[in-house]
Design an enzyme around this catalytic site. Structure first.
Site, PDB file in Angstrom:
ATOM      1  CB  SER A  41       5.820  -1.548  11.949  1.00 16.59           C
ATOM      2  OG  SER A  41       5.407  -0.212  12.176  1.00 16.59           O
TER       3      SER A  41
ATOM      4  N   GLY B 283       3.058   2.530  10.694  1.00 14.32           N
ATOM      5  CA  GLY B 283       4.022   3.602  10.489  1.00 14.32           C
ATOM      6  C   GLY B 283       4.771   4.007  11.740  1.00 14.32           C
TER       7      GLY B 283
ATOM      8  CE  LYS C  20       0.005   3.207   4.741  1.00 12.33           C
ATOM      9  NZ  LYS C  20       0.099   3.285   6.180  1.00 12.33           N
TER      10      LYS C  20
ATOM     11  CD  GLU D 220      -3.092  -2.249   7.517  1.00 13.15           C
ATOM     12  OE1 GLU D 220      -2.142  -2.600   6.821  1.00 13.15           O
ATOM     13  OE2 GLU D 220      -3.560  -1.101   7.477  1.00 13.15           O
TER      14      GLU D 220
ATOM     15  CG  ASN E  57      -1.746   1.221   1.385  1.00 13.11           C
ATOM     16  OD1 ASN E  57      -1.792   2.050   0.466  1.00 13.11           O
ATOM     17  ND2 ASN E  57      -2.407   1.357   2.520  1.00 13.11           N
TER      18      ASN E  57
ATOM     19  CD  GLU F  80      -2.624   5.486   6.773  1.00 12.44           C
ATOM     20  OE1 GLU F  80      -2.598   5.486   5.532  1.00 12.44           O
ATOM     21  OE2 GLU F  80      -1.706   5.000   7.472  1.00 12.44           O
TER      22      GLU F  80
ATOM     23  CG  HIS G  51      -5.692   1.866   5.460  1.00 11.30           C
ATOM     24  ND1 HIS G  51      -5.217   2.842   6.308  1.00 11.30           N
ATOM     25  CD2 HIS G  51      -4.674   1.007   5.257  1.00 11.30           C
ATOM     26  CE1 HIS G  51      -3.946   2.579   6.596  1.00 11.30           C
ATOM     27  NE2 HIS G  51      -3.594   1.467   5.973  1.00 11.30           N
TER      28      HIS G  51
END
Ligand code: 13P
Length: 248
Positions: free
Chosen positions: A209, A170, A15, A164, A13, A94, A92
């Site tokens: 990560s 991240g 992003k 996730e 991904n 985000e 997701h």
């Protein structure tokens, strides 16, 4: 690593990262690699879709819940199909945070993607506060139930799941293999309450990560079937080494 009956999958991904040069480098690396025992998917930003050749499977990072029409800024699933997109990341964290995507909206997008016969990669995962207050499994169950209620368990044979944990995205703070396995096993058991066979066969990715130096241990867990990779998918060598950990 014990060979699993489910085909392993690693998805990158990107992003809102990458450029034309990265498309070229990534393709060079993946085309030269021998990854025939698994599926590799790249999910780049939309402008780069047409630069990929057919050796790479493509996924989108989002999709509109609508078919077409007056929805400024949106991209439809039929448009993606014209560019050989096979997967769509949905839910997701985000997008849930930045774009206020609710469980209900995520469920409607999953339905839209299934209708077009593409494969949703449905993300679930908790913030750190939820893990700390002991409601982790209720939280994950509610995210799954919103989609189960909308499309029904039988459609989960056409869905890939990704766990996730938000605190691991991240941050360099990976879930331990045991923590990942615990949640993956919970997800499988939750689906098994409705359909044993679908629960046994669904691919569940871990994301948060994942790097070349921890992928092998995470992927060796019984219920972890590969990864959804953010930062490390922007480096062709790192991404390839993660793929190789899943290519058993
Ligand atoms: P990182 O691998 O950068 O933690 O991102 C994970 C992720 O969000 C993939 O969708």
């Amino acid at each position: 690593m014990q060979t699993k009956s489910r085909r392993q999958l690693v998805a990158g991904n990107w992003k809102m990262n990458g450029d034309k040069a990265l498309v070229e480098q990534m393709q060079k690396h993946l085309n030269a690699a021998n990854l025939e025992n698994m599926d590799v998917v790249i999910c780049p930003p939309f402008p780069y879709f047409s630069l990929f050749n057919s050796a790479v499977k493509l996924g989108s990072q989002n999709i509109s819940q609508f078919d077409s029409g007056a929805h400024t800024g949106e991209v439809s699933v039929s448009m993606l199909k014209e560019f050989d997109c096979e997967y769509v990341i949905l839910g997701h964290s985000e997008r849930r945070a930045d774009n206020f995507e609710s469980d209900e909206l995520v469920a409607s997008k999953v339905e839209q993607v299934l209708k077009a016969e593409l494969t949703p990669i449905l993300c679930v995962g908790e913030p750190e506060s939820v893990r700390e207050n002991g409601t982790l499994f209720d939280y994950i169950a509610a995210q799954l139930d919103a989609v189960l209620g909308r499309v029904g368990v039988s459609q989960f044979s056409n869905i890939v799941l990704a766990y996730e944990p938000i605190w691991a995205i991240g941050t360099g703070k990976t879930a331990s293999p045991a923590q990942a396995q615990e949640v993956h096993a919970f997800i499988r058991a939750h689906l098994a309450k409705q359909d044993d066979n679908i629960a046994a066969n669904i691919v569940i990715l871990y994301g948060g990560s994942v790097k070349g130096n921890n992928a092998q241990e995470l992927f060796s867990q019984a219920d972890v079937d590969g990864g959804l990779i953010g930062g490390a998918s922007l480096n062709p060598e790192d991404f390839l080494s993660i793929c190789q950990a899943a290519n058993q």
